[in-house]
Design a protein around this motif. Structure first.
Motif, short mmCIF file in Angstrom:
data_model
loop_
_atom_site.label_atom_id
_atom_site.label_comp_id
_atom_site.label_asym_id
_atom_site.label_seq_id
_atom_site.Cartn_x
_atom_site.Cartn_y
_atom_site.Cartn_z
N ASP A 195 40.36 42.46 34.61
CA ASP A 195 39.63 42.57 35.98
C ASP A 195 39.28 43.92 36.53
OD1 ASP A 195 40.14 39.67 36.16
OD2 ASP A 195 42.30 40.14 36.85
N CYS A 196 38.04 44.16 36.58
CA CYS A 196 37.42 45.50 37.04
C CYS A 196 37.56 45.46 38.28
CB CYS A 196 35.96 45.62 36.59
SG CYS A 196 35.48 47.30 36.88
N VAL A 197 37.87 46.62 38.83
CA VAL A 197 38.10 47.03 40.26
C VAL A 197 36.84 46.52 40.96
CG1 VAL A 197 37.59 49.37 40.00
CG2 VAL A 197 39.00 48.52 42.09
N GLU A 198 35.69 46.68 40.40
CA GLU A 198 34.34 46.46 40.89
C GLU A 198 34.12 45.01 41.29
OE1 GLU A 198 31.53 47.60 37.86
OE2 GLU A 198 32.05 49.68 37.96
N GLY A 199 35.02 44.03 40.65
CA GLY A 199 34.90 42.68 41.14
C GLY A 199 34.61 41.81 39.83
N TRP A 200 34.22 42.16 38.66
CA TRP A 200 33.97 41.43 37.50
C TRP A 200 35.26 40.95 36.72
CZ3 TRP A 200 34.54 43.81 32.82
CH2 TRP A 200 34.20 45.10 32.77
N SER A 201 35.13 39.95 35.93
CA SER A 201 36.22 39.66 34.78
C SER A 201 35.59 39.26 33.61
CB SER A 201 37.04 38.30 35.20
OG SER A 201 37.67 38.47 36.53
N LEU B 139 44.52 46.02 37.38
CA LEU B 139 43.13 46.12 37.19
C LEU B 139 42.54 46.98 35.88
CD1 LEU B 139 42.27 46.54 40.99
CD2 LEU B 139 42.00 44.81 39.46
N ALA C 154 30.05 46.53 45.13
CA ALA C 154 30.49 47.30 43.75
C ALA C 154 29.85 46.26 42.71
CB ALA C 154 31.73 47.21 43.83
N HIS C 155 29.93 45.08 42.94
CA HIS C 155 29.32 44.17 42.06
C HIS C 155 28.61 42.74 42.29
CE1 HIS C 155 29.09 42.43 37.93
NE2 HIS C 155 29.33 41.49 38.36
N GLN D 167 35.81 34.06 34.38
CA GLN D 167 35.23 35.48 34.12
C GLN D 167 33.69 35.42 34.56
OE1 GLN D 167 34.80 36.24 29.99
NE2 GLN D 167 34.99 34.12 29.34
N SER D 168 33.23 36.61 34.49
CA SER D 168 31.75 36.70 34.81
C SER D 168 30.96 36.89 33.42
CB SER D 168 31.84 38.09 35.50
OG SER D 168 32.96 38.49 36.60
N LEU E 147 33.76 52.15 47.41
CA LEU E 147 34.45 50.96 46.96
C LEU E 147 36.12 51.13 47.46
CD1 LEU E 147 35.20 48.44 45.76
CD2 LEU E 147 35.12 49.29 43.52
N ARG F 207 38.15 49.03 49.89
CA ARG F 207 39.54 48.59 49.53
C ARG F 207 40.56 48.81 50.61
NH1 ARG F 207 40.56 46.26 44.58
NH2 ARG F 207 42.39 47.83 44.20
N PRO G 47 45.64 40.51 40.18
CA PRO G 47 45.94 40.19 38.79
C PRO G 47 47.32 39.98 38.80
CG PRO G 47 44.92 42.45 38.65
CD PRO G 47 44.62 41.60 39.94
N ARG H 209 39.67 32.84 38.65
CA ARG H 209 39.55 33.99 39.30
C ARG H 209 37.92 34.31 39.95
NH1 ARG H 209 38.55 39.88 39.17
NH2 ARG H 209 39.74 40.87 40.48
N GLN H 210 36.86 34.05 39.22
CA GLN H 210 35.74 34.35 39.65
C GLN H 210 35.29 33.24 40.73
OE1 GLN H 210 33.82 37.05 39.41
NE2 GLN H 210 35.48 38.11 38.19
N ARG I 209 36.76 34.19 43.84
CA ARG I 209 36.05 35.33 44.53
C ARG I 209 34.87 34.63 45.23
NH1 ARG I 209 32.15 38.84 42.30
NH2 ARG I 209 31.88 40.81 43.37
#
Lengths: 263, 248
Positions: free
Chosen positions: A133-139, A224, B46-47, B55-56, B119, B123, B210, B226-227, B230
């Motif tokens: 999991d990146c802090v930016e939001g993607w996984s 992260l 940020a994304h 996942q993305s 970011l 946060r 996480p 998780r995604q 989100r």
């Protein structure tokens, strides 16, 4: 006395005016909170300490991160951050196919130890398919193979006064006029000794590529991405993080990100 | 300004509709949600894409929303893609700012805190106000359970269910009955916010941690990854905005 009472209509009109005023001016009234040494921000940052303590109290030290099935690997591991370090030390190692590479454990230990890549590869291995999991939001889900860090720390004999492990890396994450800034981060000993914290040399059944941190990347699976140091060469046991970098415990932590990184 | 805009002279009994607990937590939430919303947009930037699943997708497509600047023959434009439908949203989403100082980002700086890309600060503020939001919710639930606010005003009862149809019709005809008790629609709105929306926002937020995933892995199963969590977290504040305006 009557004048002090605000009725609903007046209140809504007033707050709408205030709200639209805030919006038009672009919310930059709060930009001062971006200043890293602002005293208000320093108070607000204490919420991160609360998060860290709450999660450590709630989550068992040995509890594992979710591991996925083979079918969940649907893509390559997305490289991010440094993908091609250009420090002379790293370029030399890379050209030599990492033959001279050594991972060193030092600091507050009974005896400093170091291991070659071949030695690390011959140690008991653990393979885990986990979500990054990146802090930016993607996984991104990938399969990581490596040797658990805990037994190596035991070989070095971590002193009882040590509180943190600092991870020093080869990559120049930022190049400035006054020289390269090298990546580093740190964790508490709970994360260092966690059973899924492995010194990974394999990714998706292949040798770990340079873009993902060759030769060794530490996985700390309950945190992260910026807590998964790539191009790792030295693990230093310490009781104080202030001597390193800007003193916040890591490259991204110095920039303003939270040290714990578990949320 | 004539005197008619002022308050009517105080006649009759003064009715306290809300307890001090409800009033204080209400205003704490107003401040919290203001910051949570605008720092949330900073974090989203940020994304600026939302996905369904664990996942993305970078090598496959599971995105449901994406904001991005793109190069066109007419110069850079901001585009927003929702469920495969692409719209030109130059000036608002994907690309904003002025002609000589364009900002290539999801939401414009006017609705993010800080107004520039940061970011880390987003946060820090988001988690700070998240803690206060949850603490106020805990206090409100406890106080409302003890002082009867929950039982009296929030939880719908048999009469509210049977009276719901007429209340909807009355609202549609702009016939509002202002009584000392909440109408069925009002009860339903507050009930939805406190028992569904707020818990949903908190739990989907925790699903992105996480650390929490290790402790409460069922979160991942409940929300479908998780995604997806989100995406729901992002969507739940927009439904909160709708419901808060409907209860006014």
């Amino acid at each position: 006395m009557n004048k002090l009472i605000i009725n609903r209509r007046r209140f809504l009109a007033g707050s709408a005016a205030l709200g639209s005023g805030l919006m038009v001016s672009g919310c930059n009234q709060f930009d001062f909170l971006g200043q890293r040494d602002n005293p208000v921000r320093n108070v607000i940052e204490q919420a991160n300490v609360l998060t860290y303590k709450a999660q450590r109290a709630l989550i068992g030290d040995q509890v594992l991160a979710r591991e996925y099935g083979q079918s969940e690997i649907r893509q390559g591991m997305k490289p991010n951050g440094s993908t091609e370090p250009t420090t002379p030390e790293y370029m030399f190692l890379r050209q030599a196919n990492f033959e001279p590479y050594r991972l060193t454990i030092k600091g507050m230990v009974d005896r400093e130890v170091s291991f070659s890549l071949a030695e690390l590869r011959n140690m008991p291995a653990r393979t885990q398919i986990t979500r990054h999991d990146c802090v930016e939001g993607w996984s991104c889900i990938a399969k990581w193979t490596g040797t658990p860090l805990g037994p190596l720390l035991d070989q070095a004999g971590v002193k009882s006064t040590a509180r943190f492990a600092v991870y020093h890396c080869y990559d120049n994450i930022q190049r400035t006029l006054s020289g390269d800034i090298l990546y580093y981060t740190s964790s508490d000993l709970v994360d260092a000794y966690h059973p899924q914290s492995i010194l990974s040399y394999g990714l998706n059944d292949q040798p770990l590529p340079v873009s993902n941190g060759a030769p060794i990347r530490l996985r700390i699976e309950r945190a992260l991405g910026y807590k998964q140091p790539k191009y790792l060469h030295t693990i230093e046991l310490v009781d104080d993080l202030s001597p390193f970098g800007q003193g916040k415990g890591g490259y991204w932590e110095d920039v303003g990100y939270d040290w714990y990184g578990g949320i | 300004m004539t005197e008619t805009t002022g308050l009517p002279p105080t006649r009759g009994p003064l009715v306290y509709r809300q307890s001090i607990w409800t009033r204080v937590t209400h205003w704490v939430w107003v401040v919290c949600l203001f910051f949570l919303l605008l720092t949330g947009l900073q974090i989203f930037n940020a994304h600026p894409a939302l996905y369904v699943g664990q996942q993305s997708g970078f090598e496959f497509d599971n995105a449901v929303l994406r904001m991005a600047p793109v190069n066109t023959p007419d110069g850079p434009r901001g585009q927003t893609t929702i469920f495969g439908q692409t719209f030109d949203t130059t000036g608002v989403f994907g690309m904003s700012g002025t002609a000589d100082k364009p900002a290539y980002q999801g939401f414009p700086g006017a609705v993010t805190i800080p107004s520039f890309r940061d970011l880390a600060t987003g946060r820090v503020l988001h988690f700070f106000f998240g803690w206060i939001f949850v603490a106020a919710l805990f206090i409100w639930f406890l106080a409302s359970f003890i002082n009867g606010h929950l039982r009296r005003d929030i939880i719908p009862r048999g009469g509210d269910v049977t009276g719901l149809g007429r209340d909807v019709v009355d609202h549609a005809r702009f016939r509002f009955h202002h009584r000392r008790v909440y109408s069925p629609l009002q009860k339903l709105s507050y009930f939805t916010v406190f028992f569904i929306l707020f818990p949903l926002i908190i739990l989907t937020g925790l699903t992105m941690s996480p650390g929490m995933n290790a402790s409460w892995p069922w979160l991942l199963d409940v929300f479908g990854g998780r995604q997806t969590a989100r995406t729901i977290h992002f969507g739940s504040w927009s439904s909160w905005c709708c419901s808060s305006s409907s209860t006014c």
